[in-house]
Design an enzyme around this catalytic site. Structure first.
Site, PDB file in Angstrom:
ATOM      1  N   GLU A  25       0.946  -0.957   0.286  1.00  0.00           N
ATOM      2  CA  GLU A  25      -0.044   0.063   0.147  1.00  0.00           C
ATOM      3  C   GLU A  25       0.589   1.154   0.122  1.00  0.00           C
ATOM      4  O   GLU A  25       0.368   2.510  -0.214  1.00  0.00           O
ATOM      5  CB  GLU A  25      -0.461  -0.095   0.786  1.00  0.00           C
ATOM      6  CG  GLU A  25      -2.080  -1.136   1.242  1.00  0.00           C
ATOM      7  CD  GLU A  25      -2.987  -1.603   0.275  1.00  0.00           C
ATOM      8  OE1 GLU A  25      -2.921   0.125  -0.673  1.00  0.00           O
ATOM      9  OE2 GLU A  25      -3.703  -2.272   0.001  1.00  0.00           O
ATOM     10  N   ARG A  84       0.929   3.737  -3.142  1.00  0.00           N
ATOM     11  CA  ARG A  84      -0.205   5.228  -2.982  1.00  0.00           C
ATOM     12  C   ARG A  84       1.004   6.181  -3.205  1.00  0.00           C
ATOM     13  O   ARG A  84       0.814   7.719  -3.252  1.00  0.00           O
ATOM     14  CB  ARG A  84      -1.112   5.097  -1.716  1.00  0.00           C
ATOM     15  CG  ARG A  84      -1.736   3.615  -1.752  1.00  0.00           C
ATOM     16  CD  ARG A  84      -3.121   4.234  -0.845  1.00  0.00           C
ATOM     17  NE  ARG A  84      -3.707   2.662  -0.367  1.00  0.00           N
ATOM     18  CZ  ARG A  84      -5.147   2.423  -0.066  1.00  0.00           C
ATOM     19  NH1 ARG A  84      -5.376   3.498   0.394  1.00  0.00           N
ATOM     20  NH2 ARG A  84      -5.868   1.487  -0.035  1.00  0.00           N
ATOM     21  N   ASP A 135      -4.483  -9.553  -8.031  1.00  0.00           N
ATOM     22  CA  ASP A 135      -5.475  -8.684 -10.283  1.00  0.00           C
ATOM     23  C   ASP A 135      -3.926  -8.023  -9.618  1.00  0.00           C
ATOM     24  O   ASP A 135      -3.299  -7.887 -11.458  1.00  0.00           O
ATOM     25  CB  ASP A 135      -6.471  -7.464  -9.019  1.00  0.00           C
ATOM     26  CG  ASP A 135      -5.548  -7.106  -7.840  1.00  0.00           C
ATOM     27  OD1 ASP A 135      -4.826  -7.484  -6.625  1.00  0.00           O
ATOM     28  OD2 ASP A 135      -6.317  -6.711  -6.953  1.00  0.00           O
ATOM     29  N   GLU A 186     -12.904   0.043 -10.027  1.00  0.00           N
ATOM     30  CA  GLU A 186     -12.437  -0.431 -10.785  1.00  0.00           C
ATOM     31  C   GLU A 186     -12.802  -0.514 -12.119  1.00  0.00           C
ATOM     32  O   GLU A 186     -12.748  -0.548 -12.945  1.00  0.00           O
ATOM     33  CB  GLU A 186     -11.830  -1.779 -10.304  1.00  0.00           C
ATOM     34  CG  GLU A 186     -11.073  -2.316  -9.103  1.00  0.00           C
ATOM     35  CD  GLU A 186     -10.930  -1.363  -7.870  1.00  0.00           C
ATOM     36  OE1 GLU A 186     -12.206  -1.421  -7.371  1.00  0.00           O
ATOM     37  OE2 GLU A 186     -10.329  -1.369  -7.576  1.00  0.00           O
TER      38      GLU A 186
HETATM   39  C1  DMJ Z   1      -6.751   0.476  -4.540  1.00  0.00           C
HETATM   40  O1  DMJ Z   1      -5.719   0.546  -3.854  1.00  0.00           O
HETATM   41  C2  DMJ Z   1      -5.717   0.370  -6.331  1.00  0.00           C
HETATM   42  O2  DMJ Z   1      -6.196   0.351  -6.943  1.00  0.00           O
HETATM   43  C3  DMJ Z   1      -5.289  -1.640  -5.569  1.00  0.00           C
HETATM   44  O3  DMJ Z   1      -4.562  -2.520  -6.470  1.00  0.00           O
HETATM   45  C4  DMJ Z   1      -6.547  -2.303  -5.551  1.00  0.00           C
HETATM   46  N1  DMJ Z   1      -7.354  -1.743  -4.538  1.00  0.00           N
HETATM   47  C5  DMJ Z   1      -7.287  -0.065  -4.645  1.00  0.00           C
HETATM   48  C6  DMJ Z   1      -9.380   0.480  -3.934  1.00  0.00           C
HETATM   49  O4  DMJ Z   1      -9.802  -1.034  -5.119  1.00  0.00           O
END
Ligand code: DMJ
Length: 542
Positions: free
Chosen positions: A167, A171, A300, A434
């Site tokens: 994260e 971010r 993902d 998404e």
């Molecule tokens: C985000 O922090 C990013 O897109 C991450 O890859 C997965 N999901 C969250 C938002 O839903």
């Protein structure tokens, strides 16, 4: 020899005498005077640290940055829509500025700061860092400068706090790097590098597969207890590549590149059941944990970063492209199905069994398939454009079949049930991006007006049901026409959801996709033409 000893002895004697004299002088001083002296010393150290922090990193040729401004819509209707999205961003930012400034996120109803365990106990202004590039491309320059000032004066990574490596990477490092490339302000690059250094101890495991969490101060790492007997997670350790390659590029320091390439090499050597990557890998033994594969949560962005590694290398990283192609082939074979009603969905594979459930998170894959269409194996571009469009349709259905016209966290395909959440715990919507992200990629590649229509439907639903006077909030049940709010304004709402909406109603000349690659938190990073840079010329990196 004798003379040398004598000289040393005299020096020690003189130093002692000097120290004694100074101590005597000190004792003559009042407490206040001593305190003031200590303070002056402290200030000097802080000043020196600041100067050191501001010292520029080695200069590298900055890629040609195309399309950092513009995208002005050609007609009035579009302009109004885009202005509306910008106004929503202002509302989210202004309320965070008033009630949550410096905290990671905002509680828009309680009107106070909020944080989750991914940021540990730290208050690192996640919303500020995550929102910067969206502010920039929307032309909200006062707000951008305000955020920059906070970062310059307050963003400090020497905190005794255990944070999520993934994260913080997507971010913070992603956000800072994008802000740096867009604005050219050196401070963002410096902060990104300082933070990356703090993440490096997470890689000190027997295999080099990083821990999920690291204490920023002590460097001690560990994994989430719930993750298959202390495993690391594919979508976490597999979503570092973009940012880490940019860090090596900008600093000339190969360490970041080496860390992520080591992960890639290790994965390449491993057996994959049915060609699929399980979501869990034990960083001590180097063995897979539970055989669970998903394109939604836990898996993902690993697939996303294989494709984007290729794209950001100006399509020269063929190894990454091949890994992506092979992974997607196995996913299509084992996970992707069509429902009785004709909706294409991506299920989850658990120990040889396909669970017919798709998460909101997996909806990003529509955009990924379209983005990867060009350059696909055996030139299946048409097929992947089609597949992306089908996923977009399914995800749109998951929104359309609710009372609020917002999608649930996950939905089932089970007999008569199609694209609908069944369990109460899966009915929430937390401002996730998404589905809108997929609409935007499809819009860019097809210019089919339906994607702008669907995006606008989602924007209106967010405005109607998630907007409160103190910002925007998630909702607990999208099937109930009287929404209950969860009272959290997620930082990714500003970083991703509103950015993708803004881009959807902008011209393609704003951040064109042949020059920019978006990280998984929607932070745009430029394509690197590595032929002339320190990165490719550095033998350690090669
Ligand atoms: C985000 O922090 C990013 O897109 C991450 O890859 C997965 N999901 C969250 C938002 O839903």
């Amino acid at each position: 020899m004798r003379e040398e000893e004598e000289r040393l002895r005299n020096k020690i004697r003189a130093d002692h005498e000097k120290a004694l004299e100074e101590a005597k002088e000190k004792l003559k001083k009042s407490r206040e005077e001593i305190r003031a002296e200590i303070q002056t010393e402290k200030n000097k150290v802080v000043q020196e640290m600041k100067i050191r922090e501001k010292k520029p990193l080695p200069a590298v040729p900055i890629p040609n940055l195309i399309g950092t401004h513009g995208g002005d819509p050609e007609d009035n209707d579009l302009r109004e829509k885009r202005d509306k999205i910008k106004e929503m961003m202002k509302h989210a930012w202004d309320n965070y500025r008033i009630y949550g400034w410096g905290h990671n996120e905002l509680r828009p109803i309680a009107r106070k700061g909020h944080s989750t365990n991914i940021f540990g106990t730290s208050q690192m202004g996640a919303t500020i860092v995550d929102a910067l590039d969206t502010l920039y491309i929307m032309g909200l320059h006062d707000e951008f400068r305000d955020g920059q000032k906070w970062i310059e004066n307050n963003l400090d990574f020497s905190v005794n706090s255990e944070v999520s490596v993934f994260e913080v990477n997507i971010r913070f490092i992603g956000g800072l790097l994008a802000a740096y490339y867009l604005s050219g302000e050196e401070i963002f690059k410096i902060k990104a590098v300082q933070l990356a250094e703090k993440l490096l101890p997470a890689f000190n495991t027997p295999t080099g597969i990083p821990w999920a969490m690291v204490n920023l101060k002590s460097g001690v790492g560990r994994n989430w207890g719930w993750a298959s007997a202390g495993s690391s997670i594919l979508a976490e350790f597999g979503t570092l590549h973009m940012e880490f390659v940019h860090l090596s590029y900008l600093t000339g320091n190969p360490i970041y590149y080496k860390k992520v390439m080591h992960i890639r090499k290790l994965l390449q050597r491993m057996d994959r059941p049915n060609g699929l990557y399980p979501n869990y890998l034990n960083p001590r033994t180097g063995r897979w944990g539970q055989y669970h594969t998903s394109v939604g949560g836990l898996g993902d962005s690993f697939y996303e970063y294989l494709l984007k590694a290729w794209l950001m290398s100006d399509k020269t990283d063929h190894e990454a492209r091949k890994m992506y192609d092979d992974a997607i082939e196995a996913i299509e074979k084992h996970l992707i199905r069509k429902s009785r009603g004709g909706l294409t969905f991506i299920g989850e594979w658990k120990n040889g069994h396909l669970e017919k459930k798709m998460g909101h998170l997996a909806c990003f894959a529509g955009g990924m398939f379209v983005l990867g269409a060009d350059g696909s194996k055996m030139d299946k571009a048409g097929h992947y454009l089609e597949l992306g469009a089908e996923i977009a349709r399914t995800c749109h259905e998951s929104y359309d079949r609710t009372a609020l016209k917002l999608g649930p966290e996950s939905f089932k395909f089970d007999g008569a049930v199609e694209a609908v959440a069944v369990r109460q715990a899966e009915k929430y919507y937390i401002l996730r991006p998404e589905v809108i992200e997929t609409y935007w990629y499809l819009w860019r590649f097809t210019h089919d007006p339906r994607y702008r229509e669907w995006g606008w439907e989602a924007a209106l639903a967010i405005e109607k049901y998630c907007r409160v006077s103190g910002g925007f909030s998630g909702v607990k049940d999208v099937y109930s026409s009287t929404p209950t709010h969860d009272d959290v304004q997620q930082s990714f709402f500003l970083a991703e959801t509103l950015k993708y909406l803004y881009l959807l109603f902008s011209g393609d000349d704003l951040l064109p996709l042949d020059h920019w690659v978006f990280n998984t938190e929607a932070h745009p990073l430029p394509v690197l033409h590595l032929a002339n840079t320190t990165l490719s010329r550095n033998p350690a990196v090669r």
